[in-house]
Design an enzyme around this catalytic site. Sequence first.
Site, mmCIF file in Angstrom:
data_model
loop_
_atom_site.group_PDB
_atom_site.id
_atom_site.type_symbol
_atom_site.label_atom_id
_atom_site.label_comp_id
_atom_site.label_asym_id
_atom_site.label_seq_id
_atom_site.Cartn_x
_atom_site.Cartn_y
_atom_site.Cartn_z
ATOM 1 N N ASN A 1 89.311 48.059 -58.834
ATOM 2 C CA ASN A 1 88.956 47.273 -60.012
ATOM 3 C C ASN A 1 87.545 47.635 -60.462
ATOM 4 O OD1 ASN A 1 88.144 45.901 -57.634
ATOM 5 N ND2 ASN A 1 88.231 43.902 -58.602
ATOM 6 N N GLU B 1 95.199 48.381 -59.903
ATOM 7 C CA GLU B 1 96.518 48.989 -60.117
ATOM 8 C C GLU B 1 96.512 49.850 -61.374
ATOM 9 O OE1 GLU B 1 95.800 45.888 -59.464
ATOM 10 O OE2 GLU B 1 97.327 44.899 -58.245
ATOM 11 N N CYS C 1 98.510 41.387 -61.000
ATOM 12 C CA CYS C 1 98.535 40.370 -62.061
ATOM 13 C C CYS C 1 99.659 40.702 -63.041
ATOM 14 C CB CYS C 1 97.187 40.308 -62.769
ATOM 15 S SG CYS C 1 96.911 41.686 -63.911
HETATM 16 N N1 THU Z 1 92.400 42.275 -59.518
HETATM 17 C C1 THU Z 1 92.918 43.525 -59.318
HETATM 18 O O1 THU Z 1 92.247 44.544 -59.526
HETATM 19 N N2 THU Z 1 94.202 43.613 -58.884
HETATM 20 C C2 THU Z 1 94.966 42.549 -58.502
HETATM 21 O O2 THU Z 1 96.052 42.752 -57.987
HETATM 22 C C3 THU Z 1 94.477 41.195 -58.707
HETATM 23 C C4 THU Z 1 93.141 41.053 -59.352
HETATM 24 C C5 THU Z 1 90.996 42.185 -59.905
HETATM 25 C C6 THU Z 1 90.688 41.790 -61.308
HETATM 26 C C7 THU Z 1 89.282 41.252 -61.149
HETATM 27 O O3 THU Z 1 88.369 42.343 -61.182
HETATM 28 C C8 THU Z 1 89.252 40.654 -59.761
HETATM 29 O O4 THU Z 1 90.353 41.221 -59.082
HETATM 30 C C9 THU Z 1 89.365 39.143 -59.742
HETATM 31 O O5 THU Z 1 90.423 38.716 -60.507
#
Ligand code: THU
Length: 132
Positions: free
Chosen positions: A43, A56, A87
Site C-alpha cells: 500500500n 493488491e 477491500c
Molecule cells: N489496505 C490494503 O492495502 N489492502 C487491504 O487488503 C486492506 C487495506 C490498505 C489501505 C490503507 O493504506 C490501509 O491498508 C488502511 O486501510
Amino acid sequence: MQAPPEVLRLLQNLLEHAYAPYSGYPVAAVVRSSRGNLYGGVNVENAAYPLSRCAEQAAVLQMVSAGEREIAEVWVLSRGEAPATPCGGCRQVLSEFAPPWAPVHCLSTGGGELHTTLGQLLPHAFSRNHLR
Ligand code: THU
C-alpha cells in the site's frame, strides 16, 4: 496452510516497504500469474487520503506492466492478528484478471489465516461480459 517459502519471503520483504504513514497499517500483496511468475505490491498512501493505493492494486499494476493478464492466486499479508482481506475496490480490480475460483490467501504476522476464493469475496462481479 503455509504459503510457499518464496511467497512468504517476498511478502515479508514487501511489508517492510509499505508506505502507510497515515493509517499505520502496512499491507503487502503478491499475485501469481498463470505463467507462474510472482508480482508484489504494497500500500502506498498519500497526504491526500483518497489517492492512496492498496497493496493488491499495486501488485496487479506490476503484473500488467510486465505484460501478463491472468492471475492464478493471491496472497495478502498484514500485521496483527486478524488478516486483512482485500477491500471492495481491490476485489473488483482483482476480478478483472482473476477467475472466481482463484484462491485468495490472507495471512497476518500474528499467525491468522483466511483462505478463500475471489468468487466468495466478490460474488456476481461486474465484468466485461456485462458490456457486450
Ligand atoms: N489496505 C490494503 O492495502 N489492502 C487491504 O487488503 C486492506 C487495506 C490498505 C489501505 C490503507 O493504506 C490501509 O491498508 C488502511 O486501510
